[in-house]
Design a protein around this motif. Structure first.
Motif, mmCIF file in Angstrom:
data_model
loop_
_atom_site.group_PDB
_atom_site.id
_atom_site.type_symbol
_atom_site.label_atom_id
_atom_site.label_comp_id
_atom_site.label_asym_id
_atom_site.label_seq_id
_atom_site.Cartn_x
_atom_site.Cartn_y
_atom_site.Cartn_z
ATOM 1 N N CYS A 613 0.823 -1.217 0.000
ATOM 2 C CA CYS A 613 0.000 0.000 0.000
ATOM 3 C C CYS A 613 0.854 1.262 0.000
ATOM 4 C CB CYS A 613 -0.930 0.030 1.224
ATOM 5 S SG CYS A 613 -2.246 -1.196 1.141
ATOM 6 N N ILE A 614 1.910 1.270 0.785
ATOM 7 C CA ILE A 614 2.655 2.523 0.990
ATOM 8 C C ILE A 614 3.757 2.757 -0.059
ATOM 9 C CG2 ILE A 614 4.046 3.873 2.644
ATOM 10 C CD1 ILE A 614 1.188 3.570 3.622
ATOM 11 N N TYR A 615 4.461 1.696 -0.470
ATOM 12 C CA TYR A 615 5.591 1.934 -1.380
ATOM 13 C C TYR A 615 5.161 2.442 -2.765
ATOM 14 C CZ TYR A 615 8.708 -0.218 2.115
ATOM 15 O OH TYR A 615 9.409 -0.492 3.261
ATOM 16 N N GLU A 620 4.918 6.925 -6.616
ATOM 17 C CA GLU A 620 4.183 7.959 -7.367
ATOM 18 C C GLU A 620 4.681 9.341 -6.956
ATOM 19 O OE1 GLU A 620 1.834 6.655 -9.539
ATOM 20 O OE2 GLU A 620 1.792 8.663 -10.421
ATOM 21 N N GLY A 621 4.974 9.496 -5.664
ATOM 22 C CA GLY A 621 5.532 10.763 -5.161
ATOM 23 C C GLY A 621 6.853 11.074 -5.855
ATOM 24 N N ALA A 622 7.650 10.021 -6.097
ATOM 25 C CA ALA A 622 8.937 10.226 -6.773
ATOM 26 C C ALA A 622 8.706 10.745 -8.191
ATOM 27 C CB ALA A 622 9.727 8.918 -6.800
ATOM 28 N N ASP A 623 7.718 10.162 -8.894
ATOM 29 C CA ASP A 623 7.410 10.645 -10.245
ATOM 30 C C ASP A 623 6.932 12.097 -10.206
ATOM 31 O OD1 ASP A 623 8.163 8.582 -11.839
ATOM 32 O OD2 ASP A 623 6.197 7.612 -11.917
ATOM 33 N N ILE A 624 6.132 12.395 -9.184
ATOM 34 C CA ILE A 624 5.600 13.760 -9.032
ATOM 35 C C ILE A 624 6.744 14.762 -8.859
ATOM 36 C CG2 ILE A 624 4.449 15.167 -7.243
ATOM 37 C CD1 ILE A 624 2.260 12.969 -7.206
ATOM 38 N N LEU A 625 7.755 14.340 -8.118
ATOM 39 C CA LEU A 625 8.924 15.210 -7.915
ATOM 40 C C LEU A 625 9.704 15.352 -9.215
ATOM 41 C CD1 LEU A 625 10.529 14.175 -4.519
ATOM 42 C CD2 LEU A 625 9.624 16.413 -5.138
ATOM 43 N N LYS A 626 9.865 14.214 -9.886
ATOM 44 C CA LYS A 626 10.630 14.209 -11.137
ATOM 45 C C LYS A 626 9.979 15.146 -12.155
ATOM 46 C CE LYS A 626 10.172 10.861 -13.983
ATOM 47 N NZ LYS A 626 9.973 9.471 -14.395
ATOM 48 N N GLU A 627 8.643 15.125 -12.178
ATOM 49 C CA GLU A 627 7.916 15.949 -13.156
ATOM 50 C C GLU A 627 7.775 17.400 -12.702
ATOM 51 O OE1 GLU A 627 4.136 13.944 -13.722
ATOM 52 O OE2 GLU A 627 5.190 12.046 -13.947
ATOM 53 N N GLY A 628 8.195 17.688 -11.484
ATOM 54 C CA GLY A 628 8.097 19.066 -10.972
ATOM 55 C C GLY A 628 6.690 19.454 -10.553
ATOM 56 N N SER A 633 10.230 17.510 -1.792
ATOM 57 C CA SER A 633 9.598 16.330 -1.188
ATOM 58 C C SER A 633 8.884 16.702 0.106
ATOM 59 C CB SER A 633 10.633 15.232 -0.942
ATOM 60 O OG SER A 633 11.572 15.635 0.025
ATOM 61 N N SER A 634 9.394 17.726 0.802
ATOM 62 C CA SER A 634 8.732 18.104 2.057
ATOM 63 C C SER A 634 7.328 18.652 1.803
ATOM 64 C CB SER A 634 9.587 19.109 2.834
ATOM 65 O OG SER A 634 9.765 20.283 2.093
ATOM 66 N N ASP A 635 7.084 19.225 0.615
ATOM 67 C CA ASP A 635 5.725 19.695 0.288
ATOM 68 C C ASP A 635 4.762 18.501 0.227
ATOM 69 O OD1 ASP A 635 6.550 22.294 0.125
ATOM 70 O OD2 ASP A 635 6.332 22.494 -2.046
ATOM 71 N N ILE A 636 5.250 17.404 -0.320
ATOM 72 C CA ILE A 636 4.405 16.201 -0.408
ATOM 73 C C ILE A 636 4.074 15.725 1.008
ATOM 74 C CG2 ILE A 636 4.308 13.799 -1.193
ATOM 75 C CD1 ILE A 636 6.137 14.552 -3.504
ATOM 76 N N ASP A 637 5.068 15.789 1.883
ATOM 77 C CA ASP A 637 4.834 15.366 3.264
ATOM 78 C C ASP A 637 3.772 16.231 3.942
ATOM 79 O OD1 ASP A 637 6.623 13.281 3.100
ATOM 80 O OD2 ASP A 637 8.334 14.461 3.774
ATOM 81 N N VAL A 638 3.829 17.527 3.677
ATOM 82 C CA VAL A 638 2.835 18.423 4.286
ATOM 83 C C VAL A 638 1.442 18.073 3.759
ATOM 84 C CG1 VAL A 638 2.076 20.836 4.465
ATOM 85 C CG2 VAL A 638 4.511 20.274 4.667
ATOM 86 N N ILE A 639 1.359 17.818 2.456
ATOM 87 C CA ILE A 639 0.072 17.452 1.858
ATOM 88 C C ILE A 639 -0.471 16.190 2.517
ATOM 89 C CG2 ILE A 639 -0.962 16.521 -0.279
ATOM 90 C CD1 ILE A 639 0.763 18.600 -1.802
ATOM 91 N N TYR A 640 0.416 15.220 2.732
ATOM 92 C CA TYR A 640 -0.069 13.949 3.287
ATOM 93 C C TYR A 640 -0.445 14.027 4.762
ATOM 94 C CZ TYR A 640 -1.137 10.983 -0.325
ATOM 95 O OH TYR A 640 -1.864 10.456 -1.351
ATOM 96 N N PHE A 649 4.393 11.475 13.237
ATOM 97 C CA PHE A 649 5.578 10.792 13.759
ATOM 98 C C PHE A 649 6.326 10.007 12.679
ATOM 99 C CE2 PHE A 649 2.197 7.678 15.017
ATOM 100 C CZ PHE A 649 2.670 6.552 14.367
ATOM 101 N N ARG A 650 5.756 9.945 11.484
ATOM 102 C CA ARG A 650 6.515 9.364 10.362
ATOM 103 C C ARG A 650 6.984 10.466 9.416
ATOM 104 N NH1 ARG A 650 6.603 4.054 11.374
ATOM 105 N NH2 ARG A 650 4.688 3.099 12.123
ATOM 106 N N GLY A 651 6.531 11.679 9.675
ATOM 107 C CA GLY A 651 7.051 12.840 8.936
ATOM 108 C C GLY A 651 6.459 13.024 7.550
ATOM 109 N N GLY A 652 5.581 12.113 7.114
ATOM 110 C CA GLY A 652 5.060 12.162 5.734
ATOM 111 C C GLY A 652 5.671 11.020 4.947
ATOM 112 N N PRO A 653 5.065 10.665 3.804
ATOM 113 C CA PRO A 653 5.537 9.483 3.064
ATOM 114 C C PRO A 653 6.966 9.582 2.556
ATOM 115 C CG PRO A 653 3.836 10.659 1.821
ATOM 116 C CD PRO A 653 3.877 11.279 3.182
ATOM 117 N N MET A 654 7.378 10.785 2.150
ATOM 118 C CA MET A 654 8.717 10.904 1.559
ATOM 119 C C MET A 654 9.791 10.834 2.646
ATOM 120 S SD MET A 654 7.353 10.939 -1.281
ATOM 121 C CE MET A 654 8.458 11.130 -2.651
#
Ligand code: NAI
Length: 704
Positions: A613-615, A620-628, A633-640, A649-654
Motif C-alpha cells: 500500500c505505501i511503497y 508515485e511521489g517520486a514521479d511527481i517530484l521528477k515531473e516538478g 519532497s517536504s511539500d508532499i509530506d505536508v500534503i499527506y 511521527f513518520r514525517g510524511g511518506p517521503m
C-alpha cells in the motif's frame, strides 16, 4: 530600557542590572544569546553596585525557545542547562519579566530565575513534545516544583500554549495588562533589593512521592498511552516529570537528560522535526520575485453551494471576508445556506461559537442566482459538478461578468486546470484552489498553478491560505494533483490485496497500526464508494489493461453498496453507527472475482500489506517530484499529513521513505514487480528518480 543591536543588552539602573534579550525575530536561544546571558550575569555578579538582575525581552515574545537550526550539531557550548545553572546559582536575585510568550527553552529560562512576573493575557508553553522530544533544560524538573503535578504534566504532555492565569505557583506577580507590566516589574525589582528578598532557587524546593501522586502518574501514563497512540515522546514526558518526585534535583536533571537523549535518537524525533521545517518551507515559493505584490481580496464569490462550496464559503466568513454564493436554482441555494447555518449552530451548541458569532458569520454570507452580482468580487471559487463542460460554462460566465484582475479559481479535484484556463480570455487569473473535505475543517489547501497563472495570483493564493488558516502548498497540474494522484496506487493495491486473499479488516488494521487514522476500506466507505467509481469511469482508458483494477469495489457499487451513507460498502453498518462490521459476502465476492481472473488466493503477511500500500504511493511521489508537480519532497509530506492524516511521527511518506532508505523501497518494489506476474510488471516499476537516488545513496530530502 534601551534597545541595542547586540543579541543581549546590558544596562544598569540604580541597583539593578538590566539584561535584555534582543535576538530578533523570536529570541531563539542561540549560542550567541546563551553566551550573552552568561556574560551578563557574571558581569552583574562582579559589580558591587548591582543588587539584583532583571531579565527581559526587547521583542514582543519573551523567547520562542531553542534555536532548532542548531539541532543538526556543531560546537554548541555553553548549552542551555549550563546557562540556567549560572542563573539559578546566582547569589543576586534574578527576576524574569515575561512580557510576551515564553515557549520551550524560553520558559525553562524563566523557570531558572528566582522571580517571575507577567501579565494576565500572556501564554507560555513547553511544546517540545511536538518535535518528538521533551523539555531538556530542566523544564520537567522545575515546573512541577512550582505548580502541581497534574498542571505540569498537562503542559508538558500536550505541548499546548497555556494561559499564565491557569498556572498557579509559577509567577510571583501577574498584572492585569501588558501596559502595566514594565512599571510593576521595576517596582517589584526595587522591592526585592530594598527588602533584601531572598534568592529563591526552584531547585531547592523539595518534592517527594506520595501514594496519591504515584496513583496520579499511573493513571496519567495510561491515559497518555491511549490518547497519543503511536507516539514515543509523550510517555517519556510523563517519566521525566515523575523523576522530579522520585529523584533529588540533580539526579532528576540527569534522568531528564537521559530521557531526552532517548527521544532525540528516535526516527520519530527526526520525522517530527522534519515536519516542523516542512510546514514552514511550504509557504516559501521559489521563483516568485520578492517585489511581486499580492492582490487585495475583500469580497469573495463561491459557485455551487454543495458539499464543498458550503465549507469553502465558511472559511471566508470565519475570517471576516464577505462571500456571495451562487447557485442556478433558489432551492439549492437555500439548502446550502441552511446547511451552513446548521453547521454554525452545532458549533454554538458545543460552545465553540457564541450566538452573536453565528449571526455575525451568517451576515457575511449572501446568496444569488444571478452572475451579475459577481461583478465586483476579487476572487471567485468554483465548486460545481466535476464535469469539464459544466466548469467551462461557469468560467465562460465569470469571464463575462467579473472585473479585470479578479482571480478565477476552481476547486476541481481531477480536471485539467490548463484546459479550464484556456477557455477564458484571462488564463493568467486562473488558479486551482483544491480544498479537502470537510472544507471548513481540513487544514490543507493544494494551490494549483496553471501554465499561465500569474505570479501575483500565486502569491495572493499563498497569502490567502494563511488568512483562512489553511496550510497552502503549491502544486502543478496533473490528474489528481499531488494528494489524490498518490492515493490512487494506495487504493488500487488495497483492492488488489483483497483479491489475493487479504480481508478489508486485515488491510485496515495494518494501516491503522502504521498510524493513519483509518484504513483504505473504512475511508472508502466514509467518502462513498461511488466517488472512486466515478473517477475510475473517467479513466477507463488508462486502467483497461488491468481487469482486476478495483474490481470488487466496482461490483459493490453495482449492487448499490456505496458505503456508510447506505449502511453497506466494504463493510456493514448498523443504523446510526459508523462502526464497520466485517461482511462475509464481501469476502465471497473477492473470492469469486479472484477465481474468475485466475488469481490464486493466499495468506498475506502484514508486512506485505504495508509495503504494497505505501511503497507505490511513495513511488508515485517520486514521479511527481521528477515531473516538478511538487517542488520539494517536504511539500508532499505536508500534503499527506494535513490532507490524509499521515502520522506526523513518520514525517510524511517521503520522509518515511528517506528513513527506511530509498534502496530498500526500490528493492521491495522490484521484488513485487518480479513476483506478482503481469500485474507486478505493470504497476511496480520503480520511478527513475527513485532508482537514481537509491543508486547514489541519497534521500528525497537531499533534492532541495
Ligand atoms: P456537490 O454535488 O455537493 O455540489 C455541487 C453544487 O454545484 C450543487 O449544489 C449544484 O447545484 C451546484 N451546481 C452545479 N452546476 C452549477 C452551475 N452551473 N452553476 C452553479 N451551481 C452549480 O459537489 P461537491 O462534492 O461539493 O464537489 C464540487 C467540486 O469540488 C467538484 O469539482 C469536486 O471534484 C470538488 N471537490 C470535491 C471534494 C469532495 O470530497 N466532495 C473534495 C475536493 C474537491
Amino acid at each position: 530600557m534601551s534597545k541595542q543591536s547586540t543579541p543581549v543588552t546590558y544596562n544598569q539602573e540604580q541597583h539593578l542590572a538590566l539584561v535584555g534579550l534582543n535576538g530578533a525575530p523570536v529570541n531563539a536561544l542561540s549560542k550567541a544569546l546563551r553566551i550573552g546571558i552568561i556574560d551578563s550575569v557574571k558581569k552583574a555578579l562582579s559589580d558591587d553596585k548591582v543588587k539584583a538582575i532583571v531579565l527581559y525581552s526587547h521583542l514582543p515574545l519573551f523567547s520562542a525557545g531553542a534555536d532548532i537550526s542548531e539541532f543538526s550539531g556543531g560546537d554548541l557550548s555553553p548549552m542551555l542547562p549550563e546557562v540556567l545553572d549560572v542563573i539559578e546559582q546566582s547569589t543576586k536575585p534574578v527576576i524574569a519579566i515575561v512580557g510576551g510568550n515564553a515557549f520551550g527553552g524560553g520558559l525553562e529560562l524563566a523557570l531558572a530565575c528566582h522571580y517571575r512576573i507577567t501579565h494576565a493575557k500572556n501564554k507560555v508553553g513547553l511544546p517540545e513534545v511536538h518535535l518528538g522530544i521533551l523539555p531538556g533544560a530542566g523544564g520537567t524538573q522545575r515546573l512541577p516544583r512550582l505548580t502541581d503535578p497534574k498542571t505540569a504534566l498537562d503542559m508538558i504532555v500536550s505541548g499546548a500554549p497555556t494561559p499564565v492565569t491557569t498556572l498557579s505557583g509559577v509567577f510571583d506577580l501577574i498584572v492585569d495588562s501588558a501596559d502595566e507590566l514594565q512599571a510593576a516589574a521595576m517596582a517589584f525589582a526595587t522591592d526585592v533589593v530594598e527588602q533584601q528578598m531572598p534568592v529563591k532557587k526552584v531547585c531547592d524546593i523539595e518534592l517527594s512521592m506520595t501514594s496519591d501522586i504515584e496513583a496520579l502518574f499511573e493513571q496519567y501514563a495510561q491515559g497518555v498511552a491511549a490518547k497519543t497512540k503511536g507516539y514515543f515522546a509523550p510517555g517519556h514526558c510523563v517519566l521525566a516529570v515523575k523523576a522530579a518526585f522520585t529523584h533529588d534535583f540533580k539526579d532528576g536533571l540527569a534522568r531528564e537528560s537521559e530521557l531526552f537523549m532517548e527521544c532525540m535518537k528516535t526516527s520519530q524525533a527526526r520525522a517530527q522535526q522534519h515536519f516542523f521545517f516542512a510546514e514552514r518551507a511550504a509557504s516559501h515559493v521559489q521563483g516568485i520575485a520578492k517585489d511581486v505584490v499580492a492582490r487585495d481580496i475583500k469580497q469573495v464569490a463561491v459557485i455551487g453551494a454543495g458539499t464543498m462550496g458550503g465549507g469553502i464559503a465558511m472559511n471566508f466568513a470565519n475570517a471576516g471576508i464577505p462571500v456571495v454564493m451562487l447557485e442556478l436554482k433558489q432551492d439549492a441555494l437555500d439548502k446550502g445556506l441552511a446547511l451552513i447555518r446548521r453547521n454554525y449552530e452545532n458549533s454554538a451548541k458545543k460552545g465553540k461559537l457564541t450566538t452573536e458569532q453565528v449571526e455575525q458569520r451568517m451576515s457575511l454570507l449572501t446568496g444569488t442566482t444571478s452572475y451579475e452580482d459577481l461583478s465586483n468580487v476579487d476572487l471567485v471559487i468554483e465548486a460545481v459538478f466535476e464535469k469539464m463542460s459544466v466548469k467551462k460554462e461557469v468560467f465562460g460566465m465569470l469571464d463575462k461578468v467579473c472585473k479585470p484582475g479578479a482571480i478565477l479559481a476552481s476547486n476541481t479535484s481531477t480536471l485539467d486546470l490548463n484546459e479550464i484556463a484556456a477557455s477564458v480570455s484571462r488564463p493568467q487569473d486562473v488558479i486551482g484552489l483544491h480544498f479537502f473535505s470537510p472544507a471548513n475543517v481540513m487544514k490543507l489547501l493544494e494551490i494549483v498553478r496553471g501554465e499561465k497563472t500569474a505570479d501575483d495570483v500565486i502569491k495572493t493564493a499563498m497569502k490567502l491560505a494563511k488568512t483562512i488558516r489553511k496550510v497552502g502548498v503549491l502544486v502543478g497540474v496533473c490528474f489528481g494533483f499531488v494528494g489524490n494522484r498518490m492515493i490512487e496506487p494506495y487504493g488500487r493495491e488495497a483492492n488488489r490485496l483483497m483479491l489475493e486473499g487479504a480481508t478489508p479488516e486485515q488491510v485496515d488494521k495494518v494501516i491503522g497500526k502504521f498510524g493513519l487514522p483509518m484504513g483504505p476500506f473504512t475511508m472508502g466507505d466514509m467518502a462513498g464508494l461511488d466517488i472512486g467509481y466515478f473517477v475510475r469511469e473517467s479513466r477507463r482508458e488508462f486502467i483497461k489493461h488491468d481487469p482486476s483494477y478495483c474490481i470488487v469495489a466496482d461490483k459493490l457499487v453495482a449492487q448499490g453498496r456505496v458505503g456508510l451513507k447506505v449502511g453497506k460498502g466494504a463493510y456493514l453498518y448498523e443504523q446510526g453507527s459508523r462502526q464497520p462490521i466485517p461482511d462475509p459476502e464481501v469476502i465471497e465476492i473477492a473470492k469469486q472475482e479472484a477465481k474468475r481472473l485466475g488469481i490464486q488466493q493466499r495468506e498475506i503477511s502484514d508486512q506485505e500489506i504495508l509495503e504494497r500500500c505505501i511503497y507505490p504511493l511513495i513511488n508515485e511521489g517520486a514521479d511527481i517530484l521528477k515531473e516538478g508537480i511538487a517542488s520539494k519532497s517536504s511539500d508532499i509530506d505536508v500534503i499527506y499529513v494535513y490532507g490524509y492524516g499521515f502520522p506526523v511521527f513518520r514525517g510524511g511518506p517521503m520522509q518515511y521513505a528517506d528513513e527506511i532508505g530509498l534502496a530498500e523501497v526500490r528493492d521491495r518494489l522490484n521484488h513485487y514487480k518480479e513476483t506478482l506476474g503481469e500485474y507486478g510488471q505493470h504497476w511496480f516499476t520503480p520511478s527513475s528518480l527513485l532508482n537514481d537516488l537509491a543508486d547514489a545513496g541519497k534521500t528525497f530530502g537531499s533534492l532541495k
